[in-house]
Design a protein around this motif. Structure first.
Motif, short mmCIF file in Angstrom:
data_model
loop_
_atom_site.label_atom_id
_atom_site.label_comp_id
_atom_site.label_asym_id
_atom_site.label_seq_id
_atom_site.Cartn_x
_atom_site.Cartn_y
_atom_site.Cartn_z
N GLU A 73 -105.81 24.71 83.95
CA GLU A 73 -104.90 24.55 85.08
C GLU A 73 -103.63 23.80 84.70
OE1 GLU A 73 -107.03 22.72 88.27
OE2 GLU A 73 -108.51 24.35 88.42
N ARG A 74 -103.75 22.84 83.76
CA ARG A 74 -102.61 22.02 83.37
C ARG A 74 -102.55 21.93 81.84
NH1 ARG A 74 -99.89 19.58 86.74
NH2 ARG A 74 -99.19 18.05 85.21
N PRO A 75 -102.12 23.02 81.18
CA PRO A 75 -102.12 23.05 79.71
C PRO A 75 -101.23 22.01 79.06
CG PRO A 75 -100.96 24.96 80.63
CD PRO A 75 -101.67 24.30 81.76
N ASP A 76 -100.24 21.50 79.78
CA ASP A 76 -99.35 20.49 79.19
C ASP A 76 -99.93 19.08 79.23
OD1 ASP A 76 -97.47 22.42 78.61
OD2 ASP A 76 -96.37 22.15 80.49
N THR A 77 -101.02 18.90 79.95
CA THR A 77 -101.67 17.58 80.02
C THR A 77 -102.61 17.41 78.83
OG1 THR A 77 -101.59 17.50 82.43
CG2 THR A 77 -103.19 16.07 81.35
N SER A 78 -102.47 16.31 78.11
CA SER A 78 -103.34 16.04 76.97
C SER A 78 -104.60 15.30 77.42
CB SER A 78 -102.60 15.19 75.93
OG SER A 78 -101.49 15.88 75.42
N VAL A 79 -105.74 15.70 76.89
CA VAL A 79 -107.00 15.03 77.21
C VAL A 79 -107.50 14.30 75.98
CG1 VAL A 79 -109.39 15.33 77.94
CG2 VAL A 79 -107.59 16.78 78.93
N LEU A 80 -107.73 13.00 76.14
CA LEU A 80 -108.30 12.17 75.08
C LEU A 80 -109.71 11.80 75.50
CD1 LEU A 80 -108.19 10.46 72.49
CD2 LEU A 80 -107.10 8.64 73.83
N ILE A 81 -110.71 12.27 74.76
CA ILE A 81 -112.09 11.93 75.05
C ILE A 81 -112.37 10.51 74.56
CG2 ILE A 81 -114.51 12.51 74.63
CD1 ILE A 81 -113.06 14.61 76.27
N LEU A 82 -112.90 9.68 75.46
CA LEU A 82 -113.30 8.31 75.10
C LEU A 82 -114.78 8.20 75.44
CD1 LEU A 82 -112.41 5.52 74.08
CD2 LEU A 82 -111.99 4.89 76.45
N THR A 83 -115.62 8.09 74.41
CA THR A 83 -117.06 8.23 74.62
C THR A 83 -117.86 7.32 73.70
OG1 THR A 83 -118.90 9.83 74.56
CG2 THR A 83 -117.12 10.15 73.00
N MET A 84 -119.13 7.16 74.02
CA MET A 84 -120.04 6.43 73.14
C MET A 84 -120.75 7.37 72.17
SD MET A 84 -123.29 5.75 75.70
CE MET A 84 -122.26 4.96 76.93
N HIS A 85 -120.55 8.69 72.32
CA HIS A 85 -121.27 9.68 71.52
C HIS A 85 -120.61 9.89 70.16
CE1 HIS A 85 -123.96 10.73 74.77
NE2 HIS A 85 -122.94 10.94 75.57
N ASP A 86 -121.17 9.27 69.13
CA ASP A 86 -120.71 9.49 67.76
C ASP A 86 -121.52 10.65 67.20
OD1 ASP A 86 -119.71 9.37 65.24
OD2 ASP A 86 -120.58 7.43 64.71
N ASP A 87 -121.22 11.84 67.72
CA ASP A 87 -122.04 13.01 67.43
C ASP A 87 -121.13 14.19 67.11
OD1 ASP A 87 -123.43 15.63 68.38
OD2 ASP A 87 -125.07 14.20 68.20
N GLU A 88 -121.41 14.84 65.99
CA GLU A 88 -120.56 15.92 65.52
C GLU A 88 -120.50 17.09 66.51
OE1 GLU A 88 -120.70 19.06 61.86
OE2 GLU A 88 -121.36 17.01 61.49
N GLU A 89 -121.63 17.42 67.12
CA GLU A 89 -121.65 18.56 68.04
C GLU A 89 -120.78 18.29 69.27
OE1 GLU A 89 -124.70 21.54 70.41
OE2 GLU A 89 -125.49 20.06 69.00
N TYR A 90 -120.86 17.05 69.80
CA TYR A 90 -120.00 16.70 70.93
C TYR A 90 -118.52 16.80 70.53
CZ TYR A 90 -123.55 15.00 74.20
OH TYR A 90 -124.58 14.92 75.09
N LEU A 91 -118.22 16.38 69.31
CA LEU A 91 -116.85 16.43 68.81
C LEU A 91 -116.32 17.87 68.83
CD1 LEU A 91 -114.35 15.36 67.29
CD2 LEU A 91 -115.68 15.54 65.19
N PHE A 92 -117.10 18.80 68.28
CA PHE A 92 -116.65 20.18 68.22
C PHE A 92 -116.58 20.81 69.61
CE2 PHE A 92 -117.68 19.96 63.69
CZ PHE A 92 -116.53 20.58 63.18
N ARG A 93 -117.51 20.46 70.47
CA ARG A 93 -117.47 21.00 71.83
C ARG A 93 -116.24 20.49 72.58
NH1 ARG A 93 -123.07 19.95 74.62
NH2 ARG A 93 -122.03 21.10 76.30
N ALA A 94 -115.87 19.25 72.32
CA ALA A 94 -114.67 18.69 72.95
C ALA A 94 -113.42 19.42 72.48
CB ALA A 94 -114.56 17.20 72.65
N ILE A 95 -113.36 19.72 71.19
CA ILE A 95 -112.22 20.46 70.65
C ILE A 95 -112.17 21.86 71.25
CG2 ILE A 95 -111.25 21.48 68.55
CD1 ILE A 95 -112.41 19.07 67.03
N GLN A 96 -113.35 22.49 71.35
CA GLN A 96 -113.42 23.81 71.97
C GLN A 96 -112.91 23.78 73.41
OE1 GLN A 96 -117.73 24.60 70.71
NE2 GLN A 96 -116.90 26.65 70.95
N ALA A 97 -113.23 22.73 74.11
CA ALA A 97 -112.83 22.62 75.52
C ALA A 97 -111.33 22.39 75.69
CB ALA A 97 -113.60 21.48 76.19
#
Length: 217
Positions: A73-97
């Motif tokens: 909906e808002r491609p110009d808005t940047s999303v920075l994930i701030l999380t406790m999950h130091d997990d590679e799969e979460y990292l890649f899923r976040a990039i995919q999203a």
């Protein structure tokens, strides 16, 4: 002035982040949200430059799903994930999203400020240990011959299935996109993973990233 929306299901965390960020040079917190649906609505209303997004929000839409919809909906808005999950799969899923950055909540305050300013100007940010981990794994996989197969060895259809799979689409969704059966998708996926020496979905996503097959907003 970088306008920031803080999204976290814990009120104390939101309050702490807002106190930390608001008033810092060039930064302004314009709002907060406790879950994904609220974040999407607040982003539409407040038009932030950066959304600081938690991943695990049990009440309402989670951070990954919210990120994907928000970026649509808002491609110009940047999303920075701030999380406790130091997990590679979460990292890649976040990039995919569509997230522009991924940072752990244990990071120093100075690193958080740097990450916000980095994604606000359109660049990507990963916490340093994640970058080192990914580079190390890539080097080890190529040294061991795990990825002995080449992209050129794939058929055109296998390349298409590889790209759609890496973007997070299910077999059924890929079949609908390519106008083929689910069984055919499964066969192509099995063949391409065997050719490339890949065994898991995270490995497939990493391979697609390395080949530049994933294009995000």
């Amino acid at each position: 002035m970088i306008r920031i929306l803080v999204v976290d299901d814990h009120a104390v965390v939101r309050s702490g982040l807002m106190s930390l960020l608001d008033g810092k040079e060039g930064l302004r917190v314009v709002g907060e949200a406790a879950e994904g649906d609220e974040a999407i609505a607040r982003a539409a209303e407040l038009r932030p430059d950066v959304v600081l997004m938690d991943l695990s929000m049990p009440h309402g839409k989670d951070g990954l799903t919210a990120t994907k919809q928000l970026k649509k909906e808002r491609p110009d808005t940047s999303v920075l994930i701030l999380t406790m999950h130091d997990d590679e799969e979460y990292l890649f899923r976040a990039i995919q999203a569509g997230a522009s950055g991924y940072l752990l909540k244990s990071a120093p305050h100075e690193e958080l400020l740097t990450a916000i300013r980095t994604v606000a100007r359109g660049d990507a940010y990963l916490y340093p240990t994640a970058t080192k981990k990914l580079m190390s794994e890539y080097m080890e996989q190529w040294r061991s011959g795990e990825h002995a197969g080449t992209y050129e060895s794939l058929s055109e259809r296998e390349k298409e299935v590889l790209a759609w799979t890496a973007k997070g689409y299910s077999n059924k969704e890929i079949a609908e996109q390519l106008f083929i059966s689910v069984k055919t998708v499964e066969t192509h996926k099995s063949n391409l993973m065997e050719k490339l020496g890949l065994k898991t979905r995270p490995e497939l996503v990493k391979y697609a990233l390395k080949k530049g097959l994933l294009q995000f907003e």
